[in-house]
Scaffold this motif. Structure first.
Motif, PDB file in Angstrom:
ATOM      1  N   ALA A 463       0.831  -1.206   0.000  1.00 28.58           N
ATOM      2  CA  ALA A 463       0.000   0.000   0.000  1.00 28.58           C
ATOM      3  C   ALA A 463       0.866   1.258   0.000  1.00 28.58           C
ATOM      4  CB  ALA A 463      -0.939  -0.016   1.203  1.00 28.58           C
ATOM      5  N   GLU A 464       1.953   1.239   0.767  1.00 30.16           N
ATOM      6  CA  GLU A 464       2.807   2.421   0.846  1.00 30.16           C
ATOM      7  C   GLU A 464       3.522   2.694  -0.473  1.00 30.16           C
ATOM      8  OE1 GLU A 464       5.459   2.360   4.159  1.00 30.16           O
ATOM      9  OE2 GLU A 464       3.865   2.637   5.629  1.00 30.16           O
ATOM     10  N   TYR A 465       3.909   1.654  -1.220  1.00 33.40           N
ATOM     11  CA  TYR A 465       4.634   1.854  -2.473  1.00 33.40           C
ATOM     12  C   TYR A 465       3.800   2.617  -3.504  1.00 33.40           C
ATOM     13  CZ  TYR A 465       7.942  -1.614  -0.615  1.00 33.40           C
ATOM     14  OH  TYR A 465       8.849  -2.294   0.169  1.00 33.40           O
ATOM     15  N   ILE A 466       2.484   2.529  -3.367  1.00 29.27           N
ATOM     16  CA  ILE A 466       1.609   3.254  -4.314  1.00 29.27           C
ATOM     17  C   ILE A 466       0.863   4.400  -3.620  1.00 29.27           C
ATOM     18  CG2 ILE A 466       1.377   1.261  -5.833  1.00 29.27           C
ATOM     19  CD1 ILE A 466      -1.405   0.789  -4.641  1.00 29.27           C
ATOM     20  N   GLY A 467       1.356   4.808  -2.450  1.00 29.71           N
ATOM     21  CA  GLY A 467       0.840   6.006  -1.792  1.00 29.71           C
ATOM     22  C   GLY A 467      -0.486   5.852  -1.110  1.00 29.71           C
ATOM     23  N   GLN A 468      -0.785   4.631  -0.623  1.00 25.44           N
ATOM     24  CA  GLN A 468      -2.036   4.446   0.106  1.00 25.44           C
ATOM     25  C   GLN A 468      -1.716   3.896   1.494  1.00 25.44           C
ATOM     26  OE1 GLN A 468      -5.365   4.420  -3.191  1.00 25.44           O
ATOM     27  NE2 GLN A 468      -4.766   2.334  -2.667  1.00 25.44           N
ATOM     28  N   GLY A 469      -2.682   3.325   2.168  1.00 22.93           N
ATOM     29  CA  GLY A 469      -2.441   2.790   3.500  1.00 22.93           C
ATOM     30  C   GLY A 469      -2.378   3.892   4.544  1.00 22.93           C
ATOM     31  N   GLN A 470      -1.318   3.861   5.398  1.00 19.96           N
ATOM     32  CA  GLN A 470      -1.240   4.772   6.537  1.00 19.96           C
ATOM     33  C   GLN A 470      -0.391   6.015   6.270  1.00 19.96           C
ATOM     34  OE1 GLN A 470      -3.132   4.147   9.281  1.00 19.96           O
ATOM     35  NE2 GLN A 470      -3.871   2.490   7.936  1.00 19.96           N
ATOM     36  N   ILE A 471       0.045   6.229   5.064  1.00 16.25           N
ATOM     37  CA  ILE A 471       0.830   7.420   4.755  1.00 16.25           C
ATOM     38  C   ILE A 471      -0.050   8.670   4.886  1.00 16.25           C
ATOM     39  CG2 ILE A 471       2.045   8.664   2.921  1.00 16.25           C
ATOM     40  CD1 ILE A 471       3.082   6.055   1.886  1.00 16.25           C
ATOM     41  N   GLN A 472       0.513   9.711   5.498  1.00 19.39           N
ATOM     42  CA  GLN A 472      -0.209  10.971   5.676  1.00 19.39           C
ATOM     43  C   GLN A 472       0.691  12.120   5.205  1.00 19.39           C
ATOM     44  OE1 GLN A 472      -3.581  11.320   7.595  1.00 19.39           O
ATOM     45  NE2 GLN A 472      -3.433   9.393   6.483  1.00 19.39           N
ATOM     46  N   VAL A 473       0.237  12.832   4.189  1.00 17.75           N
ATOM     47  CA  VAL A 473       0.959  14.000   3.688  1.00 17.75           C
ATOM     48  C   VAL A 473      -0.059  15.083   3.331  1.00 17.75           C
ATOM     49  CG1 VAL A 473       2.965  12.726   2.803  1.00 17.75           C
ATOM     50  CG2 VAL A 473       0.954  13.050   1.342  1.00 17.75           C
ATOM     51  N   ASN A 474       0.427  16.222   2.833  1.00 16.06           N
ATOM     52  CA  ASN A 474      -0.460  17.298   2.391  1.00 16.06           C
ATOM     53  C   ASN A 474       0.147  17.978   1.165  1.00 16.06           C
ATOM     54  OD1 ASN A 474       1.509  19.215   3.469  1.00 16.06           O
ATOM     55  ND2 ASN A 474       0.643  18.727   5.486  1.00 16.06           N
ATOM     56  N   SER A 475      -0.529  18.986   0.665  1.00 15.89           N
ATOM     57  CA  SER A 475      -0.080  19.644  -0.567  1.00 15.89           C
ATOM     58  C   SER A 475       1.283  20.295  -0.411  1.00 15.89           C
ATOM     59  CB  SER A 475      -1.110  20.694  -1.011  1.00 15.89           C
ATOM     60  OG  SER A 475      -2.297  20.074  -1.454  1.00 15.89           O
TER      61      SER A 475
END
Length: 597
Positions: A463-475
């Motif tokens: 999930a993290e390799y494609i930017g999903q799951g528990q990753i949290q970022v902003n603009s």
């Protein structure tokens, strides 16, 4: 002869006893009328009697005057006025034979003369004299003294300006100008006021006293005095000194901007009008202005306007959205907009998965792990981690390269190669050491750092390799990722130049930066980002992101891109594919930026 004078004197004393001690004005008047009658009818009296009568009148008046002076001068004045034919003011005495000058309203010339004397007394500080020239002496004296005490003028000049339209036929008005000079400022305080002039019952001309004589806005219960001004709140400007407070997205941001470290804030003073039920004092004249050092933010007002409009358009219907533009060569934040406006600043404080825009960092990790842009990374229709993963586009592409997978945003290729080449925690390390994510940035206002947790399972890693799951970022964070690729160096974004920046522990290898730029350029011209990026020239690169949010729900739209020295990231919650809502917003800003920050 002596006997005749004695008899006359005796007659006089007899009259004094009749009129002076016991007699009243009516009896005196009868006697006077008798004398007048004799004069008009031609009747003669013997000289002794006439002499005695006159003596009696004089003695009688003197006796009454002396008696009244003993109990009060005012009564004496009334009586003398009555005897001499004037008005007593209390209804007593003989009325005047004709109206006379004392009953006429003041002429314009007379009013101006009175005003001139009043202003002269006020100007020289003789408030008792000035107050005595009004119909309310004590109130006027107190008000003029309070004004003098409350407004410490070095000089006060009062100049009549002639008849004023506020007057009436019975009470003409005179205008005048007040000019006050102070030690604290070279500027003079000037204003105009008006006074009415009336004729009192005794014939004197007086200034009709009202508080507005001192100042046109002075009324009952109000005072004029010097007060400290509120401590100034610095209104930050853009990098060119232009105001920013008209932008909706910045209304909650600007109050968070503190003065520069060590800056001196000067509290000024002003003449203010206060009281009378008014909540805030009204400023009449500034003696010493407040000042605070001007804080210039890195924002660009022109680009901010475009960003505001772009976010407004793509958030129609209530979809939350945000956009940040950064200058890669400096790290300056040039624009920052979000919706809903005026509330939580999701552009720098939000946290959510970025979808396939994260593949920029995953690609950097793979390139460092020995994978090249031309390495074959099959794009399967489905892969397992053991969770099943799919792509936006159906079909198998067994001969696809890493660059192909990046351009078409193939999830399965990145998952397979990531699970093969990368260790748990590698993605977070590359993000921190080369892109500066997770280093506790201080941009000038509160902001949120990236969260890239250590995966506990292969599903979590996939999930993290494609930017999903528990990753949290902003603009803000993802705009910095695009800026780092464009320049090849991480420069922490800032909203103001005087903040202390963090530096990344490592550096993006030059060949990795070169390959990433080539892959993003391919995506912008031939891949998923080609529609929004069409028509843009210069050095361009982009990456789309589409985030699954749950069964039956619209996907979140993400887009990061750069054009020369301008990098942008945008996200629209529920905006669909990355090349739609977010891509359109980002491209608007890139186009307006002219390719330069």
């Amino acid at each position: 002869m002596a006997d005749e004078q004695a008899r006359a004197d005796d007659a006089g004393y007899t009259e004094y006893g009749k009129y002076g001690e016991y007699g009243g004005c009516e009896e005196y008047q009868e006697y006077e009328d008798d004398l007048d009658l004799r004069e008009h009818t031609g009747q003669e009296e013997e000289p002794a009697r006439r002499s005695g009568a006159r003596r009696a009148v004089l003695v009688a008046v003197g006796g009454v005057f002396a008696a009244l002076v003993g109990v009060g001068g005012y009564g004496a004045y009334n009586l003398v006025s009555a005897v001499s034919g004037g008005s007593s003011g209390d209804g007593g005495g003989r009325p005047a034979a004709a109206t006379g000058a004392a009953q006429q309203p003041p002429s314009a010339e007379q009013a101006e003369a009175v005003a001139k004397e009043f202003l002269a007394a006020w100007e020289r500080g003789d408030f008792t004299v000035a107050g005595g020239m009004t119909d309310r002496p004590e109130a006027a004296r107190a008000a003029l003294a309070a004004f003098h005490e409350g407004v410490p003028a070095k000089t006060l000049t009062l100049t009549g300006t002639g008849p004023a339209p506020a007057g009436t036929p019975s009470e003409p008005a005179v205008g005048f100008k007040v000019r006050a000079e102070f030690d604290s400022t070279p500027d003079a305080w000037e204003y105009h006021s008006v006074m009415g002039v009336m004729r009192a019952a005794d014939g004197r001309m007086l200034v009709r006293w009202v508080p507005s004589v001192v100042h046109p806005k002075l009324g009952a219960g109000r005072t004029i005095g010097v007060r400290p001004l509120a401590n100034p709140v610095s209104k930050p400007t853009d990098r060119k000194g232009r105001p920013l407070d008209a932008f909706p997205s910045l209304r909650s941001v600007l109050p968070q901007i503190a003065p520069a470290d060590g800056a001196t804030v000067v509290t000024g003073q002003a003449v203010v009008l206060s009281g009378g039920g008014a909540q805030d004092p009204e400023q009449l004249f500034v003696l010493t202005p407040s000042s605070a050092p001007q804080v210039k933010l890195t924002l660009d007002a022109d680009l901010q306007q475009v960003a505001e409009e772009a976010v407004k358009q793509q958030s129609a219907g209530g979809k939350p959205a945000s956009l940040v533009a950064v200058q890669p060569s400096t790290g300056r934040i040039l624009a920052m907009a979000y919706s809903p406006q005026g509330g939580f600043n999701r552009a720098v404080g939000g946290g959510q998965p970025p979808g396939s825009t994260m593949k920029v960092i995953t690609s950097a990790a793979l390139l460092e792990a020995g994978v090249s842009p031309d390495t074959v990374v099959p794009c399967k229709e489905t892969t397992y981690s053991p969770r099943a993963w799919h792509n936006d586009e159906p079909g198998d592409f067994p001969n696809a390269t890493l660059t192909d997978d990046f351009a078409r945003s193939c999830n399965t290729g990145f998952i397979d190669k990531g699970l093969e080449k990368l260790q748990p925690g590698t993605l977070a390390a590359v993000a921190r050491d080369q892109f500066g994510l997770g280093l506790q940035w201080h941009i000038g206002i509160p902001s949120r750092d990236a969260t890239i947790p250590l995966p506990g399972t292969k599903d979590e890693a996939a999930a993290e390799y494609i930017g999903q799951g528990q990753i949290q970022v902003n603009s803000l964070l993802m705009a910095s990722v695009a800026a780092t690729v464009q320049s090849g160096t991480f420069r922490q974004p800032v909203l103001r130049e005087d903040v202390k920046r963090v530096t990344a522990p490592g550096k993006l290898p030059a060949d990795v930066a070169r390959d990433l730029r080539a892959m993003m350029a391919r995506t912008a011209t031939q891949g998923t980002a080609r529609a929004p990026m069409s028509g843009l020239n210069g050095q361009i690169g982009a990456k789309t992101g589409t985030v699954e949010t749950g069964s039956g729900q619209s996907t979140n739209s993400w887009f990061i891109a750069y054009r020369d020295d301008l990098a942008v990231a945008a996200e629209v919650e529920g905006g669909g594919h990355g090349n739609s809502a977010a891509g359109v917003a980002a491209a608007q800003v890139l186009k307006a930026g002219g390719g330069n920050g």
